[in-house]
Design a protein around this motif. Sequence first.
Motif, PDB file in Angstrom:
ATOM      1  N   LEU A 153     -20.097 -43.401 -45.315  1.00 49.94           N
ATOM      2  CA  LEU A 153     -21.484 -42.990 -45.522  1.00 49.94           C
ATOM      3  C   LEU A 153     -22.311 -42.965 -44.233  1.00 49.94           C
ATOM      4  O   LEU A 153     -23.109 -42.027 -44.053  1.00 49.94           O
ATOM      5  CB  LEU A 153     -22.162 -43.876 -46.579  1.00 49.94           C
ATOM      6  N   PRO A 154     -22.171 -43.926 -43.330  1.00 44.07           N
ATOM      7  CA  PRO A 154     -22.962 -43.822 -42.093  1.00 44.07           C
ATOM      8  C   PRO A 154     -22.686 -42.540 -41.319  1.00 44.07           C
ATOM      9  O   PRO A 154     -23.602 -41.943 -40.734  1.00 44.07           O
ATOM     10  CB  PRO A 154     -22.522 -45.061 -41.300  1.00 44.07           C
ATOM     11  N   TYR A 155     -21.444 -42.090 -41.310  1.00 44.74           N
ATOM     12  CA  TYR A 155     -21.083 -40.865 -40.594  1.00 44.74           C
ATOM     13  C   TYR A 155     -21.544 -39.628 -41.365  1.00 44.74           C
ATOM     14  O   TYR A 155     -22.042 -38.666 -40.774  1.00 44.74           O
ATOM     15  CB  TYR A 155     -19.572 -40.806 -40.383  1.00 44.74           C
ATOM     16  N   VAL A 166     -22.297 -34.867 -52.655  1.00 41.93           N
ATOM     17  CA  VAL A 166     -21.808 -35.959 -53.490  1.00 41.93           C
ATOM     18  C   VAL A 166     -20.547 -36.508 -52.833  1.00 41.93           C
ATOM     19  O   VAL A 166     -19.722 -35.752 -52.317  1.00 41.93           O
ATOM     20  CB  VAL A 166     -21.524 -35.493 -54.937  1.00 41.93           C
ATOM     21  N   VAL A 167     -20.438 -37.840 -52.816  1.00 39.37           N
ATOM     22  CA  VAL A 167     -19.284 -38.523 -52.232  1.00 39.37           C
ATOM     23  C   VAL A 167     -18.533 -39.225 -53.359  1.00 39.37           C
ATOM     24  O   VAL A 167     -19.118 -40.003 -54.109  1.00 39.37           O
ATOM     25  CB  VAL A 167     -19.714 -39.551 -51.168  1.00 39.37           C
ATOM     26  N   VAL A 168     -17.248 -38.926 -53.481  1.00 37.50           N
ATOM     27  CA  VAL A 168     -16.433 -39.449 -54.575  1.00 37.50           C
ATOM     28  C   VAL A 168     -15.234 -40.193 -53.993  1.00 37.50           C
ATOM     29  O   VAL A 168     -14.570 -39.694 -53.073  1.00 37.50           O
ATOM     30  CB  VAL A 168     -15.949 -38.318 -55.510  1.00 37.50           C
ATOM     31  N   ARG A 169     -14.947 -41.371 -54.525  1.00 45.75           N
ATOM     32  CA  ARG A 169     -13.796 -42.139 -54.058  1.00 45.75           C
ATOM     33  C   ARG A 169     -12.501 -41.484 -54.508  1.00 45.75           C
ATOM     34  O   ARG A 169     -12.301 -41.222 -55.687  1.00 45.75           O
ATOM     35  CB  ARG A 169     -13.893 -43.571 -54.612  1.00 45.75           C
ATOM     36  N   THR A 318     -14.750 -42.391 -58.851  1.00 46.58           N
ATOM     37  CA  THR A 318     -16.082 -43.004 -58.884  1.00 46.58           C
ATOM     38  C   THR A 318     -17.009 -42.303 -57.898  1.00 46.58           C
ATOM     39  O   THR A 318     -16.639 -42.074 -56.738  1.00 46.58           O
ATOM     40  CB  THR A 318     -16.008 -44.499 -58.516  1.00 46.58           C
ATOM     41  N   ILE A 319     -18.193 -41.946 -58.351  1.00 45.63           N
ATOM     42  CA  ILE A 319     -19.192 -41.357 -57.454  1.00 45.63           C
ATOM     43  C   ILE A 319     -19.790 -42.472 -56.619  1.00 45.63           C
ATOM     44  O   ILE A 319     -20.459 -43.375 -57.129  1.00 45.63           O
ATOM     45  CB  ILE A 319     -20.280 -40.614 -58.247  1.00 45.63           C
ATOM     46  N   ILE A 320     -19.545 -42.423 -55.319  1.00 47.23           N
ATOM     47  CA  ILE A 320     -19.993 -43.467 -54.400  1.00 47.23           C
ATOM     48  C   ILE A 320     -21.431 -43.243 -53.966  1.00 47.23           C
ATOM     49  O   ILE A 320     -22.219 -44.194 -53.810  1.00 47.23           O
ATOM     50  CB  ILE A 320     -19.076 -43.522 -53.155  1.00 47.23           C
ATOM     51  N   TYR A 321     -21.780 -41.976 -53.773  1.00 46.13           N
ATOM     52  CA  TYR A 321     -23.126 -41.657 -53.295  1.00 46.13           C
ATOM     53  C   TYR A 321     -23.442 -40.217 -53.666  1.00 46.13           C
ATOM     54  O   TYR A 321     -22.566 -39.351 -53.639  1.00 46.13           O
ATOM     55  CB  TYR A 321     -23.219 -41.834 -51.776  1.00 46.13           C
TER      56      TYR A 321
END
Length: 323
Positions: A153-155, A166-169, A318-321
Amino acid sequence: MSDNTSYTTEEIARVLKISKLKVYDLIKKGELPSYRVGKQMRVDQSDLEAYKQNARSGMTSPTSPLAFAGANRTQVATHSGQFNSKATGNNLVITGQDMSLDILATYLERSQSTGRPLRSYAGSLDSLIAMYQGESDIVSTHLLDGDTGEYNLPYIRKILVGFSYVVVRLLTRSAGLYVQKGNPRGLLEWSHLQQEGLTMINRERGAGARVLLDEQLRLHGIPAASLSGYEQEENSHLAVAGKVARGEADVAIGTEKAAKIVDGIDFIPLIQECYDLVMLKKTEHEQWIATVIDILRSPAFQSELGSIHGYDLTETGTIIYET
């Protein structure tokens, strides 16, 4: 030269003096008609010459979205050897290096509810940059921020400024050190990389393993210049593991999976890394984003992925962000 001559994406990149990702972008936009032979995309010589001619005349360019006449289709090889037409604008470029992405691409192709997936292979940082430049639709990343201990997420926040995503694991996996069988140098933690006389083999710039190493060197106050072999690069976990197995280096950074494939090395796990997918949120992306998440959560996909050693699927899907 024969009219039947065709080129791979790598050959096209060399001829046009552009990146492989840019070649996929031209295919996606319809500027280069292409077809699939097995897992490989190919472009006929006649279509390449037509593209070059149109580029010279100003009708199109490597950065222009304009397509020449007849370039609104991609020929897709079927099992019978015949070819069917499919709009190139519906293709999805999936960028990243792990084999889990190849499996995902297969499931997406079977779903028939998304565009045809095209695979592009690049490290995590390069993948995010490709997304920023509009050259990829789905990217994978495993980038450690040493200051926070947080992955990805920081990058993503720094690179995809102004984008909705959307970020997904996808999975988690062990990362650490490849060492020679029996670990003769006794390498058990990151600080041991400062041993005198140690030689290593490194990953290419932009790879998640390279970022992991650089962050650990920074946190432990180890100058990169003090490591013999730091400037020697390979482009995959298997390649660096092979160098260690052959005695060409004492240590390399990678994931557990490759250590199970390459004989003659041991693996020292040091961190559990998060391997995530990033997808840009646009109205026209809603259907295939939902399809990707459904695939990740499906028992069939997880069963197939679970058969590969070293993958932890506890959070898969899982949706991380989400912005």
